[in-house]
Design a protein around this motif. Structure first.
Motif, PDB file in Angstrom:
ATOM      1  N   PRO A 159      -2.491  29.647  -7.766  1.00 32.53           N
ATOM      2  CA  PRO A 159      -2.627  31.061  -8.034  1.00 32.53           C
ATOM      3  C   PRO A 159      -1.845  31.656  -6.931  1.00 32.53           C
ATOM      4  CG  PRO A 159      -4.672  29.803  -8.226  1.00 32.53           C
ATOM      5  CD  PRO A 159      -3.968  28.816  -7.458  1.00 32.53           C
ATOM      6  N   ALA A 160      -1.144  32.814  -7.515  1.00 34.37           N
ATOM      7  CA  ALA A 160      -0.544  33.734  -6.587  1.00 34.37           C
ATOM      8  C   ALA A 160      -1.595  34.549  -5.576  1.00 34.37           C
ATOM      9  CB  ALA A 160      -0.025  34.933  -7.390  1.00 34.37           C
ATOM     10  N   LEU A 161      -1.197  35.142  -4.683  1.00 33.05           N
ATOM     11  CA  LEU A 161      -2.046  35.519  -3.725  1.00 33.05           C
ATOM     12  C   LEU A 161      -1.689  37.120  -3.621  1.00 33.05           C
ATOM     13  CD1 LEU A 161      -1.793  33.305  -0.588  1.00 33.05           C
ATOM     14  CD2 LEU A 161      -3.409  33.339  -2.405  1.00 33.05           C
ATOM     15  N   LEU A 162      -2.783  37.839  -3.889  1.00 36.72           N
ATOM     16  CA  LEU A 162      -2.510  39.504  -3.758  1.00 36.72           C
ATOM     17  C   LEU A 162      -2.714  39.733  -2.338  1.00 36.72           C
ATOM     18  CD1 LEU A 162      -2.242  42.031  -5.644  1.00 36.72           C
ATOM     19  CD2 LEU A 162      -4.765  42.284  -5.085  1.00 36.72           C
ATOM     20  N   TRP A 163      -1.672  40.709  -1.803  1.00 30.09           N
ATOM     21  CA  TRP A 163      -1.405  40.987  -0.451  1.00 30.09           C
ATOM     22  C   TRP A 163      -0.890  42.471  -0.528  1.00 30.09           C
ATOM     23  CZ3 TRP A 163      -2.801  38.966   3.976  1.00 30.09           C
ATOM     24  CH2 TRP A 163      -2.381  39.011   5.199  1.00 30.09           C
ATOM     25  N   SER A 164      -1.428  43.126   0.785  1.00 28.20           N
ATOM     26  CA  SER A 164      -0.641  44.424   0.799  1.00 28.20           C
ATOM     27  C   SER A 164       0.311  44.420   2.291  1.00 28.20           C
ATOM     28  CB  SER A 164      -1.637  45.602   1.023  1.00 28.20           C
ATOM     29  OG  SER A 164      -2.541  45.233   2.274  1.00 28.20           O
ATOM     30  N   ALA A 207      -8.613  20.834   8.374  1.00 28.69           N
ATOM     31  CA  ALA A 207      -8.247  20.457   9.441  1.00 28.69           C
ATOM     32  C   ALA A 207      -6.946  20.946   9.760  1.00 28.69           C
ATOM     33  CB  ALA A 207      -8.221  18.874   9.649  1.00 28.69           C
ATOM     34  N   GLY A 208      -6.423  20.641  11.042  1.00 28.90           N
ATOM     35  CA  GLY A 208      -5.390  21.276  11.507  1.00 28.90           C
ATOM     36  C   GLY A 208      -4.087  20.105  11.549  1.00 28.90           C
ATOM     37  N   PRO A 209      -3.033  20.402  11.858  1.00 29.03           N
ATOM     38  CA  PRO A 209      -2.523  21.931  12.038  1.00 29.03           C
ATOM     39  C   PRO A 209      -2.633  22.579  10.885  1.00 29.03           C
ATOM     40  CG  PRO A 209      -0.840  20.293  12.130  1.00 29.03           C
ATOM     41  CD  PRO A 209      -1.840  19.577  11.838  1.00 29.03           C
ATOM     42  N   GLY A 210      -2.515  24.074  11.287  1.00 27.27           N
ATOM     43  CA  GLY A 210      -2.435  24.698  10.017  1.00 27.27           C
ATOM     44  C   GLY A 210      -1.162  25.185   9.785  1.00 27.27           C
ATOM     45  N   ARG A 211      -1.022  25.664   8.441  1.00 25.95           N
ATOM     46  CA  ARG A 211       0.501  26.269   8.005  1.00 25.95           C
ATOM     47  C   ARG A 211       0.367  27.794   7.566  1.00 25.95           C
ATOM     48  NH1 ARG A 211       3.074  27.171   3.203  1.00 25.95           N
ATOM     49  NH2 ARG A 211       1.218  26.916   1.976  1.00 25.95           N
ATOM     50  N   THR A 212       1.451  28.293   8.200  1.00 22.62           N
ATOM     51  CA  THR A 212       1.378  29.790   7.827  1.00 22.62           C
ATOM     52  C   THR A 212       1.967  29.896   6.667  1.00 22.62           C
ATOM     53  OG1 THR A 212       2.214  30.201  10.250  1.00 22.62           O
ATOM     54  CG2 THR A 212       2.615  31.912   8.874  1.00 22.62           C
ATOM     55  N   VAL A 213       1.165  30.917   6.051  1.00 23.93           N
ATOM     56  CA  VAL A 213       1.606  31.363   4.597  1.00 23.93           C
ATOM     57  C   VAL A 213       2.208  32.814   4.605  1.00 23.93           C
ATOM     58  CG1 VAL A 213       0.627  31.977   2.158  1.00 23.93           C
ATOM     59  CG2 VAL A 213      -0.391  29.995   3.655  1.00 23.93           C
ATOM     60  N   ILE A 214       1.663  33.542   5.186  1.00 25.21           N
ATOM     61  CA  ILE A 214       2.306  34.912   5.338  1.00 25.21           C
ATOM     62  C   ILE A 214       2.279  35.320   7.000  1.00 25.21           C
ATOM     63  CG2 ILE A 214       1.935  37.355   4.999  1.00 25.21           C
ATOM     64  CD1 ILE A 214       0.275  36.589   2.447  1.00 25.21           C
ATOM     65  N   ASP A 215       3.601  35.810   7.195  1.00 23.04           N
ATOM     66  CA  ASP A 215       3.754  36.211   8.482  1.00 23.04           C
ATOM     67  C   ASP A 215       4.286  37.706   8.195  1.00 23.04           C
ATOM     68  OD1 ASP A 215       5.091  37.058  10.935  1.00 23.04           O
ATOM     69  OD2 ASP A 215       5.710  34.850  11.414  1.00 23.04           O
ATOM     70  N   VAL A 231       2.345  36.970  -3.573  1.00 22.23           N
ATOM     71  CA  VAL A 231       2.861  35.998  -2.664  1.00 22.23           C
ATOM     72  C   VAL A 231       2.500  34.691  -3.316  1.00 22.23           C
ATOM     73  CG1 VAL A 231       2.934  34.859  -0.308  1.00 22.23           C
ATOM     74  CG2 VAL A 231       2.225  37.433  -0.926  1.00 22.23           C
ATOM     75  N   ASP A 232       3.724  34.098  -3.190  1.00 23.01           N
ATOM     76  CA  ASP A 232       3.793  32.399  -3.471  1.00 23.01           C
ATOM     77  C   ASP A 232       2.798  31.657  -2.189  1.00 23.01           C
ATOM     78  OD1 ASP A 232       4.249  29.742  -3.640  1.00 23.01           O
ATOM     79  OD2 ASP A 232       6.028  30.079  -5.214  1.00 23.01           O
ATOM     80  N   ARG A 233       2.072  31.185  -2.552  1.00 22.64           N
ATOM     81  CA  ARG A 233       1.078  30.540  -1.604  1.00 22.64           C
ATOM     82  C   ARG A 233       1.775  29.211  -0.753  1.00 22.64           C
ATOM     83  NH1 ARG A 233      -4.550  27.690  -2.227  1.00 22.64           N
ATOM     84  NH2 ARG A 233      -4.677  26.195  -0.409  1.00 22.64           N
ATOM     85  N   ARG A 234       2.697  28.790  -1.632  1.00 24.37           N
ATOM     86  CA  ARG A 234       3.581  27.519  -0.968  1.00 24.37           C
ATOM     87  C   ARG A 234       4.798  27.903  -0.232  1.00 24.37           C
ATOM     88  NH1 ARG A 234       1.466  22.683  -2.386  1.00 24.37           N
ATOM     89  NH2 ARG A 234       0.429  22.303  -4.095  1.00 24.37           N
ATOM     90  N   THR A 235       5.391  28.778  -0.981  1.00 20.11           N
ATOM     91  CA  THR A 235       6.725  29.325  -0.332  1.00 20.11           C
ATOM     92  C   THR A 235       6.722  30.612   0.551  1.00 20.11           C
ATOM     93  OG1 THR A 235       7.268  30.493  -2.102  1.00 20.11           O
ATOM     94  CG2 THR A 235       7.884  28.239  -2.284  1.00 20.11           C
ATOM     95  N   GLY A 236       5.508  31.380   0.437  1.00 22.95           N
ATOM     96  CA  GLY A 236       5.567  32.771   1.170  1.00 22.95           C
ATOM     97  C   GLY A 236       6.349  33.686   0.320  1.00 22.95           C
ATOM     98  N   GLU A 237       7.304  33.359  -0.793  1.00 23.22           N
ATOM     99  CA  GLU A 237       7.923  34.299  -1.285  1.00 23.22           C
ATOM    100  C   GLU A 237       7.122  35.619  -1.900  1.00 23.22           C
ATOM    101  OE1 GLU A 237      11.127  34.537  -5.015  1.00 23.22           O
ATOM    102  OE2 GLU A 237      10.592  32.646  -4.499  1.00 23.22           O
ATOM    103  N   ARG A 238       7.925  36.692  -1.844  1.00 19.30           N
ATOM    104  CA  ARG A 238       6.894  38.022  -2.542  1.00 19.30           C
ATOM    105  C   ARG A 238       7.612  38.428  -3.596  1.00 19.30           C
ATOM    106  NH1 ARG A 238       5.084  41.237   3.160  1.00 19.30           N
ATOM    107  NH2 ARG A 238       4.595  39.317   4.572  1.00 19.30           N
ATOM    108  N   ARG A 239       6.618  39.176  -4.588  1.00 16.49           N
ATOM    109  CA  ARG A 239       6.855  39.850  -5.658  1.00 16.49           C
ATOM    110  C   ARG A 239       6.330  41.188  -5.480  1.00 16.49           C
ATOM    111  NH1 ARG A 239       5.592  36.993 -11.309  1.00 16.49           N
ATOM    112  NH2 ARG A 239       6.962  35.605 -10.378  1.00 16.49           N
TER     113      ARG A 239
END
Length: 579
Positions: free
Chosen positions: A185-190, A152-160, A202-210
């Motif tokens: 689990p970490a998120l794979l992203w390009s 349900a909403g509102p949504g939370r932005t994970v990656i911008d 990407v850290d799903r909670r913080t959005g921090e990238r590695r």
């Protein structure tokens, strides 16, 4: 799906099928991709099952405000009028909303979109049962990954993800079970933030990238992952080759067995990414399939070749031998990929050349992959032509600066690069007659062909344009606005980007032979494009040649039609490039 609604049916046959949704109309439906999603965003579906099978994430499409376009499909014996909800550049898109549906009782919960969202590019569920959406703004400068806790909403932005030109959509999002970040689990992203597309964690909670990959050229896409290793494809040799790699979560990568120069490999993985189905092509070599292990421990095992039809024996005798040509873009510094194929008619002296280029975004044609133009090039060689193939700036498989060259510049950067290349060719290849260089292009390549001839400074002797766009306000929203922005300038006129790319306004500049070819039932680049330019050329009393194919669509399919088409092109070049 039936009647625009989503239905469910028990697999054990217990009970009748029942509708999960209601309210579908002629312009409103559930579970299908709208035109723009399917045509321009590569999203072909509109519903996704939750991991436990108890819910659906479903999209509702409302096309009420999308303009209705009436187009004629002209056949030899009839004309059919077709109406289609088609959003042209600057017009209203379909309104798409997202919902979670409880399969047991049909209870529906809306998932509020970000306030600036125009398109839903991707959707799905995380392993813990949380639905997510990837949304694009209308200008496509921002791609947001939003998750919805408890469905349900509102949504939370994970990656911008942002880009001042445009953000490319992709299918690289995947949970990586072998790496936990902030308890998930970490998120794979390009991302292209580094200047060339790379994979990041990407850290799903913080959005921090590695950063995960650090390839010298762009990553093409993720193939698969088993949670500890990621298999991906990446460019090599300045985008002319593609290779396969496996990388662990510490960033240590290795090529999959079989890597070598001047080939094009891609793959799809099985469910646990233990094996990949590899497609390999090379210049003059049609693609072959093999099954290959991913594990390094099994890397010594030979790939299992999958049987297929052997190439015709004639192919080995006619495969053109390419010569790499050093060509620099019109900016004076960027190297362009170019190949040259010398004539094989046995005649000495200066010879004519046919140039082939696409020029548009989203693809590349000058590489070491199998080319469907192999036989055509071989034929033209034996007819006494040199053949010159070229990738201009803005095309695919290069770094971000290269691929963003089309921003607000259709008919500018591509044309400048084409002219620069044609002028450099006689200095690079002996025997080229600089006064007898022609051009052949299809679709965007057809636009490039016409634009090149509608120029007082063209170095080309003649050109063939097949299925060419002429006025980009006639093309759809997502594609056109991605590169040219909105067409309205706020003062009742068109923006500079659209005026610059409008070929109708350049009709008076035609002074050399031009052959225009179009199918009258083209539902991609509408026949109206050619009709508009045809009228403009006639109003300017500019002679040109026109060949239409009744009832044919964008590809002008059919053996007889294709044979006639290429015979027509052949005859045109024989006349216009003759000594």
């Amino acid at each position: 799906m039936k009647g625009g609604e989503l239905w469910v049916q028990s697999l054990d046959g217990d009970g009748a099928a029942r509708a999960l949704t209601q309210g579908a109309t002629e312009t409103r439906f559930w579970g299908l991709a709208e035109f723009i999603a399917a045509e321009e965003l590569s999203r072909q579906r509109g519903y996704w099952w939750s991991p436990d099978g108890k819910q659906l994430l479903a999209l509702n499409v409302d096309e009420r405000d999308v303009p209705v376009k009436t187009r004629a499909q002209i056949f030899s014996d009839r004309t059919t009028m077709t109406q289609q909800r088609y959003p042209g550049a600057g017009e209203n898109n379909a309104r798409v909303t997202a919902w979670t549906l409880q399969v047991a009782d049909g209870r529906m919960t809306p998932l509020p979109l970000p306030s600036d969202a125009e398109y839903i590019a991707r959707a799905g569920w995380f392993g813990d049962g949380t639905p997510w959406l990837q949304t694009l703004t209308r200008d496509q400068h921002k791609l947001a990954l939003t998750e919805y806790a408890h469905g349900a909403g509102p949504g939370r932005t994970v990656i911008d993800e942002r880009d001042p030109a445009w953000v490319e959509v992709h299918d690289d999002l995947q949970e990586i079970d072998g790496l936990t970040l902030s308890g998930q689990p970490a998120l794979l992203w390009s991302s292209e933030a580094s200047g060339r597309r790379q994979l990041v964690l990407v850290d799903r909670r913080t959005g921090e990238r590695r950063p995960l990959t650090n390839e010298p050229e762009p990553v093409a896409h993720r193939v698969c992952s088993d949670g500890k290793t990621v298999v991906y494809a990446a460019a090599r040799e300045r985008g002319r080759s593609r290779e396969l790699f496996a990388i662990d979560l510490n960033g240590t990568s290795r090529p999959l067995d079989g890597a070598q120069p001047r080939q094009w490999r891609d793959a799809r993985g099985d469910g646990d990414c233990s094996r990949v189905l590899v497609t390999r092509g090379a210049w003059g070599e049609p693609p072959t399939l093999s099954l290959q292990a991913v594990s390094a421990a099994k890397a010594g095992a030979k790939p299992v070749a999958l049987p297929g039809d052997a190439p015709d024996a004639l192919l080995a005798r006619i495969v053109p031998k390419p010569q790499v040509v050093d060509i620099t873009a019109a900016d004076g510094r960027t190297p362009l990929n170019a190949l040259y194929f010398a004539p094989l008619d046995g005649k000495a002296g200066p010879h004519p050349v046919i140039t082939m280029a696409y020029g548009g975004p989203g693809t590349s044609t000058t590489n070491w992959n199998w080319s469907r133009d192999t036989a055509l090039i071989a034929y033209w060689q034996r007819r006494g032509y040199g053949v010159f193939t070229l990738d201009t700036r803005g095309m695919q498989n290069r770094d971000r600066e290269f691929t963003r060259a089309h921003r607000l510049a259709f008919g500018a950067v591509d044309v400048n690069d084409l002219f620069a290349a044609v002028r450099q060719l006689p200095k690079q290849v002996a025997g080229v007659d600089a006064k007898r260089i022609g051009f052949f292009g299809w679709s965007y390549g057809g636009f490039l062909a016409e634009r090149a001839m509608l120029d007082a400074d063209t170095p080309l002797a003649s050109a063939v344009a097949v299925a060419p766009p002429t006025d980009w306000t006639l093309y759809d929203t997502a594609y056109t606005e991605r590169y040219l922005g909105m067409p309205q300038d706020g003062k009742g006129g068109q923006t500079d980007a659209y005026r610059q790319a409008n070929l109708v306004m350049r009709a008076k500049l035609l002074t050399k032979p031009l052959l225009i070819v179009h199918g009258t039932a083209d539902d991609n680049v509408l026949f109206e494009h050619t009709l508009r330019l045809t009228e403009a050329l006639q109003n300017e009393a500019r002679p040109f040649e026109l060949m239409i194919y009744p009832g044919k669509a964008h590809g002008i399919a059919g053996r007889s039609a294709k044979l006639h088409l290429y015979r027509t092109i052949d005859a045109f070049f024989a006349r216009t490039l003759a000594r």
